[in-house]
Design an enzyme around this catalytic site. Structure first.
Site, PDB file in Angstrom:
ATOM      1  N   TYR A 196       0.848  -1.190   0.000  1.00 28.75           N
ATOM      2  CA  TYR A 196       0.000   0.000   0.000  1.00 28.75           C
ATOM      3  C   TYR A 196       0.885   1.242   0.000  1.00 28.75           C
ATOM      4  O   TYR A 196       1.856   1.315   0.758  1.00 28.75           O
ATOM      5  CB  TYR A 196      -0.946  -0.011   1.222  1.00 28.75           C
ATOM      6  CG  TYR A 196      -1.897  -1.190   1.120  1.00 28.75           C
ATOM      7  CD1 TYR A 196      -2.981  -1.150   0.249  1.00 28.75           C
ATOM      8  CD2 TYR A 196      -1.646  -2.381   1.801  1.00 28.75           C
ATOM      9  CE1 TYR A 196      -3.811  -2.261   0.087  1.00 28.75           C
ATOM     10  CE2 TYR A 196      -2.469  -3.494   1.638  1.00 28.75           C
ATOM     11  CZ  TYR A 196      -3.543  -3.422   0.776  1.00 28.75           C
ATOM     12  OH  TYR A 196      -4.353  -4.516   0.593  1.00 28.75           O
ATOM     13  N   SER A 197       0.556   2.187  -0.887  1.00 33.08           N
ATOM     14  CA  SER A 197       1.335   3.427  -0.959  1.00 33.08           C
ATOM     15  C   SER A 197       1.088   4.246   0.294  1.00 33.08           C
ATOM     16  O   SER A 197      -0.051   4.339   0.766  1.00 33.08           O
ATOM     17  CB  SER A 197       0.893   4.279  -2.147  1.00 33.08           C
ATOM     18  OG  SER A 197       0.972   3.564  -3.339  1.00 33.08           O
ATOM     19  N   CYS A 355      -0.242   6.990 -11.451  1.00 32.23           N
ATOM     20  CA  CYS A 355      -0.457   5.969 -10.419  1.00 32.23           C
ATOM     21  C   CYS A 355      -1.925   5.551 -10.387  1.00 32.23           C
ATOM     22  O   CYS A 355      -2.826   6.400 -10.447  1.00 32.23           O
ATOM     23  CB  CYS A 355      -0.034   6.509  -9.061  1.00 32.23           C
ATOM     24  SG  CYS A 355       0.024   5.240  -7.785  1.00 32.23           S
ATOM     25  N   GLU A 395       3.457   3.914 -11.616  1.00 28.53           N
ATOM     26  CA  GLU A 395       3.246   2.843 -10.642  1.00 28.53           C
ATOM     27  C   GLU A 395       1.790   2.413 -10.757  1.00 28.53           C
ATOM     28  O   GLU A 395       0.888   3.083 -10.262  1.00 28.53           O
ATOM     29  CB  GLU A 395       3.560   3.326  -9.233  1.00 28.53           C
ATOM     30  CG  GLU A 395       3.600   2.166  -8.246  1.00 28.53           C
ATOM     31  CD  GLU A 395       4.325   2.542  -6.963  1.00 28.53           C
ATOM     32  OE1 GLU A 395       5.563   2.402  -6.917  1.00 28.53           O
ATOM     33  OE2 GLU A 395       3.643   2.988  -6.033  1.00 28.53           O
ATOM     34  N   TYR A 397      -1.030  -0.938 -10.713  1.00 26.35           N
ATOM     35  CA  TYR A 397      -1.186  -2.273 -10.138  1.00 26.35           C
ATOM     36  C   TYR A 397      -2.556  -2.839 -10.438  1.00 26.35           C
ATOM     37  O   TYR A 397      -3.409  -2.137 -10.952  1.00 26.35           O
ATOM     38  CB  TYR A 397      -0.948  -2.233  -8.621  1.00 26.35           C
ATOM     39  CG  TYR A 397      -1.554  -1.053  -7.890  1.00 26.35           C
ATOM     40  CD1 TYR A 397      -2.878  -1.081  -7.473  1.00 26.35           C
ATOM     41  CD2 TYR A 397      -0.795   0.099  -7.620  1.00 26.35           C
ATOM     42  CE1 TYR A 397      -3.433   0.010  -6.800  1.00 26.35           C
ATOM     43  CE2 TYR A 397      -1.341   1.182  -6.943  1.00 26.35           C
ATOM     44  CZ  TYR A 397      -2.657   1.129  -6.538  1.00 26.35           C
ATOM     45  OH  TYR A 397      -3.208   2.194  -5.865  1.00 26.35           O
TER      46      TYR A 397
HETATM   47  C1  LIG Z   1       3.169  -0.728  -5.712  1.00 26.34           C
HETATM   48  C2  LIG Z   1       1.741  -1.023  -5.292  1.00 26.34           C
HETATM   49  C3  LIG Z   1       1.069  -0.062  -4.541  1.00 26.34           C
HETATM   50  C4  LIG Z   1      -0.255  -0.313  -4.177  1.00 26.34           C
HETATM   51  N1  LIG Z   1      -0.910   0.661  -3.461  1.00 26.34           N
HETATM   52  C5  LIG Z   1      -2.189   0.473  -3.119  1.00 26.34           C
HETATM   53  C6  LIG Z   1      -2.893   1.501  -2.405  1.00 26.34           C
HETATM   54  O1  LIG Z   1      -2.354   2.573  -2.085  1.00 26.34           O
HETATM   55  N2  LIG Z   1      -4.198   1.245  -2.070  1.00 26.34           N
HETATM   56  C7  LIG Z   1      -4.829   0.092  -2.407  1.00 26.34           C
HETATM   57  O2  LIG Z   1      -6.011  -0.084  -2.065  1.00 26.34           O
HETATM   58  N3  LIG Z   1      -4.173  -0.896  -3.091  1.00 26.34           N
HETATM   59  C8  LIG Z   1      -2.875  -0.739  -3.433  1.00 26.34           C
HETATM   60  N4  LIG Z   1      -2.211  -1.737  -4.097  1.00 26.34           N
HETATM   61  C9  LIG Z   1      -2.922  -3.019  -4.367  1.00 26.34           C
HETATM   62  C10 LIG Z   1      -2.798  -3.915  -3.104  1.00 26.34           C
HETATM   63  O3  LIG Z   1      -1.435  -4.269  -2.914  1.00 26.34           O
HETATM   64  C11 LIG Z   1      -3.589  -5.233  -3.221  1.00 26.34           C
HETATM   65  O4  LIG Z   1      -3.261  -5.855  -4.417  1.00 26.34           O
HETATM   66  C12 LIG Z   1      -5.097  -5.033  -3.124  1.00 26.34           C
HETATM   67  O5  LIG Z   1      -5.441  -4.441  -1.879  1.00 26.34           O
HETATM   68  C13 LIG Z   1      -5.826  -6.396  -3.264  1.00 26.34           C
HETATM   69  O6  LIG Z   1      -5.328  -7.244  -2.271  1.00 26.34           O
HETATM   70  P1  LIG Z   1      -6.282  -8.285  -1.530  1.00 26.34           P
HETATM   71  O7  LIG Z   1      -5.438  -9.104  -0.618  1.00 26.34           O
HETATM   72  O8  LIG Z   1      -7.439  -7.590  -0.934  1.00 26.34           O
HETATM   73  O9  LIG Z   1      -6.821  -9.145  -2.729  1.00 26.34           O
HETATM   74  P2  LIG Z   1      -6.380 -10.669  -3.064  1.00 26.34           P
HETATM   75  O10 LIG Z   1      -6.919 -11.573  -2.035  1.00 26.34           O
HETATM   76  O11 LIG Z   1      -4.923 -10.678  -3.313  1.00 26.34           O
HETATM   77  O12 LIG Z   1      -7.159 -10.874  -4.397  1.00 26.34           O
HETATM   78  C14 LIG Z   1      -6.718 -10.248  -5.600  1.00 26.34           C
HETATM   79  C15 LIG Z   1      -7.924  -9.922  -6.450  1.00 26.34           C
HETATM   80  O13 LIG Z   1      -8.651 -11.101  -6.726  1.00 26.34           O
HETATM   81  C16 LIG Z   1     -10.014 -10.949  -6.331  1.00 26.34           C
HETATM   82  N5  LIG Z   1     -10.447 -12.190  -5.642  1.00 26.34           N
HETATM   83  C17 LIG Z   1      -9.882 -12.768  -4.571  1.00 26.34           C
HETATM   84  N6  LIG Z   1     -10.530 -13.881  -4.244  1.00 26.34           N
HETATM   85  C18 LIG Z   1     -11.539 -14.030  -5.141  1.00 26.34           C
HETATM   86  C19 LIG Z   1     -12.549 -14.982  -5.337  1.00 26.34           C
HETATM   87  N7  LIG Z   1     -12.670 -16.056  -4.566  1.00 26.34           N
HETATM   88  N8  LIG Z   1     -13.426 -14.792  -6.362  1.00 26.34           N
HETATM   89  C20 LIG Z   1     -13.325 -13.716  -7.151  1.00 26.34           C
HETATM   90  N9  LIG Z   1     -12.375 -12.785  -7.024  1.00 26.34           N
HETATM   91  C21 LIG Z   1     -11.496 -12.926  -6.029  1.00 26.34           C
HETATM   92  C22 LIG Z   1     -10.065  -9.777  -5.375  1.00 26.34           C
HETATM   93  O14 LIG Z   1     -11.239  -9.036  -5.568  1.00 26.34           O
HETATM   94  C23 LIG Z   1      -8.881  -8.956  -5.764  1.00 26.34           C
HETATM   95  O15 LIG Z   1      -9.260  -7.983  -6.713  1.00 26.34           O
HETATM   96  C24 LIG Z   1      -0.898  -1.528  -4.506  1.00 26.34           C
HETATM   97  C25 LIG Z   1      -0.185  -2.482  -5.228  1.00 26.34           C
HETATM   98  C26 LIG Z   1       1.106  -2.243  -5.632  1.00 26.34           C
HETATM   99  C27 LIG Z   1       1.831  -3.291  -6.431  1.00 26.34           C
END
Ligand SMILES: Cc1cc2nc3c(=O)[nH]c(=O)nc-3n(C[C@H](O)[C@H](O)[C@H](O)COP(=O)(O)OP(=O)(O)OC[C@H]3O[C@@H](n4cnc5c(N)ncnc54)[C@H](O)[C@@H]3O)c2cc1C
Length: 397
Positions: A196-197, A355, A395, A397
């Protein structure tokens, strides 16, 4: 002596440990320990699937070696080794692009789609990276969790404040931190952190308090985003990082910044703007924010942003689903602002930052390319030059 071979490496100084490459690699050639994410030379077949998904370009590193660096060696690295002087049988030097044509073509193709290797602005402060890792995470206490989007918006974006107490956690605007969701995956392994940024400036959400803020969107069925969005004041969170050594603010209040974002992509730009407000509040006309959302109620920080004077921060909002108004995206706003954008492209002190969601990248690039063409310039040449100078940052994602 073994025949020289090319080895694919990851730059540990630039890598932000998002593990996207590891999840993308079809051969499971990319692995990590508590410290680094590395490529196993015995498995990598140069398929290049990992190149375009890397948000930093740290994945795009290559060395010609007689004996490949082992995974264990790479885990220990704080920085990449220099290219050694290696004599090849055909007498060619170790310039990778020249060593074999097939590889050169693959690399050229990968560079076309990927962000290319990012560089920090020359005047940026030196960031601290990888201070806390999977084996030794920092503990932070939740100081607040506030909804940023309207109650009737179906997008739930939250402003989370984390307090590190007496623990050193030095961050710069534009860096990210990792949050480790509790529990284990289906194989019983601990979950990987999500990035998260940081959305606060370097001296804290509240000046001189050891706290940082994040801007997190709840993803349907997302593991970590739901965990973070449901945190209560007083909860303890495991944190890794800080990460990121290129998407940084120039230490020059007169530098012209164009910040282009959608949704939570606004997080680093909140940090940039607050830094400028604290450091150089009287500088005018040097910040532009191009911010896209479906409706005003979906746009994080819309209320506070409206109060920032236009002379300090020019705001170009693009709404794609506002009633009785045509659909607008950030690229449309860039086109409307073409004269200013063109000026910035030619200004050695002009910086572009993009971003947000990956999907926004191509539309923005197309608009920038059209604007460059309009002034008789070639966008890809300008972009490469700006990237080299640390003036073009993506950046997504
Ligand atoms: C450099 C960088 C900076 C970032 N900054 C931010 C930020 O500032 N704010 C922010 O909110 N995010 C940011 N992100 C994204 C963040 O890191 C996560 O990827 C995001 O929050 C999703 O993670 P999660 O664990 O909730 O989803 P995960 O559990 O990893 O799932 C990934 C995706 O798959 C979907 N998914 C999961 N399970 C299921 C299922 N059973 N059926 C259907 N779909 C499913 C979810 O909806 C999600 O969209 C950033 C990413 C990067 C690489």
């Amino acid at each position: 002596m073994n025949k020289p071979l090319k080895q694919h490496l990851i730059d540990p100084e630039i890598c932000i440990r998002c593990y996207t490459c590891e999840m993308t690699c079809p051969l499971e050639a990319i692995v990590h320990d508590d410290n680094n994410v590395v490529v196993d030379a015995s498995k990598c077949n140069f398929c290049m699937d990992c190149i375009p998904v890397c948000p930093t370009g740290s994945i795009d590193e290559w060395r010609v070696v007689n004996d490949p660096y082992s995974v264990e060696e790479q885990f220990e690295w704080m920085e990449l080794p220099e290219q050694e002087d290696i004599a090849t049988e055909d007498g060619k030097d170790t310039d990778l692009e020249a060593l074999d044509d097939a590889m050169s073509a693959l690399l050229a193709e990968a560079h076309k789609g990927a962000g290319g290797k990012a560089r920090a602005p020359a005047s940026a402060s030196k960031p601290t990276i990888n201070m806390y890792n999977l084996g030794k995470p920092a503990q932070a206490r939740v100081q607040g969790n506030y909804r940023l989007t309207d109650a009737d918006s179906d997008s739930d974006v939250r402003h989370i404040i984390l307090d590190f107490g007496g623990l050193p956690f030095p961050v710069l605007e534009g860096q990210s931190i990792g949050i480790i969701p509790p529990g284990t995956d289906a194989d019983g392994k601990p979950h990987l952190p999500r990035l998260y940024s940081v959305s606060s400036p370097r001296d804290g959400e509240r000046p001189n308090f050891n706290n940082v803020s994040l801007t997190v969107k709840r993803e349907d069925q997302g593991l970590c985003s739901n965990y973070v969005c449901d945190l209560n004041t007083g909860d303890t969170v495991q944190v890794t990082g800080p990460f990121g050594s290129t998407f940084l603010l120039p230490s020059d209040p007169n530098a012209h910044l164009m910040m282009i974002c959608t949704g939570t992509g606004s997080a680093p730009f909140r940090g940039f703007t607050m830094r400028r407000q604290r450091e150089a509040p009287s500088v005018k006309d040097s910040l532009t924010l191009v911010f896209g959302a479906r409706r005003p109620g979906d746009l994080p920080y819309f209320g506070p942003l409206k109060k920032v004077p236009e002379t300090f921060l020019r705001k170009l909002f693009a709404f794609s689903r506002q009633e009785a108004a045509p659909k607008q995206y950030v690229q449309d706003k860039l086109r409307e602002d073409a004269d200013r954008v063109a000026e910035l492209l030619q200004d050695p002190n002009g910086y572009i930052y993009i971003c947000g969601l990956k999907a926004m990248e191509s539309g923005v690039e197309e608009a920038l390319s059209d604007i460059a063409r309009g002034i008789g310039m070639d966008w890809s040449a300008i972009r490469d030059r700006m990237r080299e100078d640390g003036r073009y940052h993506v950046e997504t994602y």
